[in-house]
Design an enzyme around this catalytic site. Structure first.
Site, PDB file in Angstrom:
ATOM      1  N   GLY A 124       9.755  -4.174  -8.539  1.00 55.23           N
ATOM      2  CA  GLY A 124      10.674  -3.234  -8.911  1.00 55.23           C
ATOM      3  C   GLY A 124      11.890  -3.409  -8.373  1.00 55.23           C
ATOM      4  O   GLY A 124      12.496  -4.240  -7.285  1.00 55.23           O
ATOM      5  N   GLY A 128       0.958  -1.404   0.038  1.00 58.17           N
ATOM      6  CA  GLY A 128      -0.128   0.056  -0.100  1.00 58.17           C
ATOM      7  C   GLY A 128       0.652   1.169   0.173  1.00 58.17           C
ATOM      8  O   GLY A 128       2.129   1.212  -0.352  1.00 58.17           O
ATOM      9  N   ALA A 129       0.366   2.459   0.309  1.00 55.65           N
ATOM     10  CA  ALA A 129       0.754   3.820   0.326  1.00 55.65           C
ATOM     11  C   ALA A 129       1.481   3.797  -1.239  1.00 55.65           C
ATOM     12  O   ALA A 129       2.569   4.220  -1.294  1.00 55.65           O
ATOM     13  CB  ALA A 129       1.825   3.884   1.335  1.00 55.65           C
ATOM     14  N   LEU A 130       0.494   3.634  -2.216  1.00 48.28           N
ATOM     15  CA  LEU A 130       1.101   3.574  -3.402  1.00 48.28           C
ATOM     16  C   LEU A 130       1.519   4.754  -4.118  1.00 48.28           C
ATOM     17  O   LEU A 130       0.862   5.948  -3.743  1.00 48.28           O
ATOM     18  CB  LEU A 130      -0.123   3.001  -4.212  1.00 48.28           C
ATOM     19  N   SER A 146       9.496   5.799  -2.897  1.00 50.70           N
ATOM     20  CA  SER A 146       9.220   4.777  -1.684  1.00 50.70           C
ATOM     21  C   SER A 146       8.196   5.171  -0.761  1.00 50.70           C
ATOM     22  O   SER A 146       8.142   6.561  -0.617  1.00 50.70           O
ATOM     23  CB  SER A 146      10.408   4.524  -0.881  1.00 50.70           C
ATOM     24  N   SER A 147       7.554   4.411  -0.272  1.00 49.83           N
ATOM     25  CA  SER A 147       6.335   4.749   0.615  1.00 49.83           C
ATOM     26  C   SER A 147       6.788   5.256   1.820  1.00 49.83           C
ATOM     27  O   SER A 147       6.156   6.549   2.347  1.00 49.83           O
ATOM     28  CB  SER A 147       5.378   3.468   1.043  1.00 49.83           C
ATOM     29  N   HIS A 155       4.856   1.979  -8.088  1.00 51.22           N
ATOM     30  CA  HIS A 155       3.857   0.884  -8.044  1.00 51.22           C
ATOM     31  C   HIS A 155       3.061   1.020  -9.223  1.00 51.22           C
ATOM     32  O   HIS A 155       2.959  -0.052  -9.758  1.00 51.22           O
ATOM     33  CB  HIS A 155       2.790   1.178  -6.850  1.00 51.22           C
ATOM     34  N   ASP A 182      14.288  -2.856  -4.423  1.00 55.60           N
ATOM     35  CA  ASP A 182      14.539  -3.908  -3.511  1.00 55.60           C
ATOM     36  C   ASP A 182      15.263  -5.145  -4.315  1.00 55.60           C
ATOM     37  O   ASP A 182      14.415  -6.140  -4.550  1.00 55.60           O
ATOM     38  CB  ASP A 182      13.421  -4.306  -2.942  1.00 55.60           C
TER      39      ASP A 182
END
Length: 283
Positions: A148, A31-33, A186-187, A37, A151
């Site tokens: 992605g 989440g926290a797209l 990044s979130s 993403h 990571d």
């Protein structure tokens, strides 16, 4: 967009999609797209017939409970973003739905990949990653899954997971999506103070400068140079910087011909931990 909270309901729906001959594309997220993403989701939409995104903040991959508690949760905004790119399916399960009240990670052997870099600083992290990704693959049964390269270590570990457990899914690693100033999306970026957000692009800047040194310096010398750059920075604290061979993730002190190398970095901007990486040209 269809939203499922039950894994059994999702499996029934996707079984029908597969009966129609539809290929399933999958993007697992916490989440926290952001646009990074969405770039994965858009790729899945272009390349497959039915695109599934999961949103699940996985407790077993956090070694720091405060980080888990403070992980940004923006569900309504996430739904709006996914609808804006015409995502087909969102899977939004509870912790109980995934773990059946037994919130414990499985133990995995990823042939040593899990002991490098992040594995040295985040105890049990990749057992948690392996547990949730394996569970999600068993639920969704995708044909292709998109991750992605920010990571990158996680990407290599997921490829190893698929190989060792004979999971019939193709893993696609996608380029790092960056802000205009170079900071990897990044979130966690949303939690940066204004001061730290302004300082953070220094990370990518140093990675690019380090890459330019591969023609004249060996890996050990480049690592020392990067460490010195961060010692002089008033706001950013280097946790680690290493140059590793891409396939094994083993750190290198010198460059060998015909091997691919990548530099990996983790930096604290205040309490927020940021990671990044960049492929090195082996001259």
């Amino acid at each position: 967009m269809k939203i499922f909270k039950s894994k059994s309901d999702l499996k029934i729906y996707l079984a029908e999609e597969k009966k129609k001959g539809n290929r399933i594309g999958f993007v697992p997220t916490m989440g926290a797209l952001h646009e990074g993403h969405l770039s994965l989701v858009e790729k899945a939409i272009r390349k497959t017939d039915t695109t599934v995104v999961s949103i699940f903040v996985n407790p077993t991959q956090f070694d720091n409970k405060e980080d888990l508690d403070k992980y940004p949760k923006t569900f309504e905004n996430d739904v709006a973003l996914l609808e804006s790119v015409n995502c087909d399916v969102l899977f939004y399960p509870s912790v109980d739905e995934i773990y059946d009240e037994n919130v414990i990670a499985e133990k995995f052997d990823f042939d040593g990949l899990e002991h490098q870099m992040e594995g040295k600083f985040r105890d049990g992290h990749f057992d948690g990653v392996g547990t949730i990704v394996k569970a999600l693959f068993e639920i969704v049964e995708p044909d292709v899954a998109y991750f992605g390269k920010k990571d990158f270590q996680q990407l290599q570990i997921i490829k190893k997971l698929v190989e060792k457990y004979n999971i019939p899914v193709k893993i696609k690693g996608m380029p790092i999506f960056r802000e205009k100033d170079g900071l990897a999306m990044s979130s966690r970026n949303a939690r940066l103070t204004k001061e730290h957000r302004e300082a953070a692009p220094f990370i990518h800047k140093i990675l690019k400068k380090a890459r330019k040194k591969t023609g004249t310096k060996n890996a050990k010398e480049i690592i020392e140079w990067v460490e010195n750059q961060f010692k002089q920075h008033p706001l950013l604290e280097l946790e680690y910087f290493t140059i590793a061979e891409e396939k094994t993730l083993i750190s290198a002190e010198k460059f060998e011909p015909k091997k691919r190398y990548r530099a990996f970095i983790a930096v604290f901007a205040g309490k927020i931990r940021l990671i990044d990486n960049i492929r090195f040209k082996n001259n």
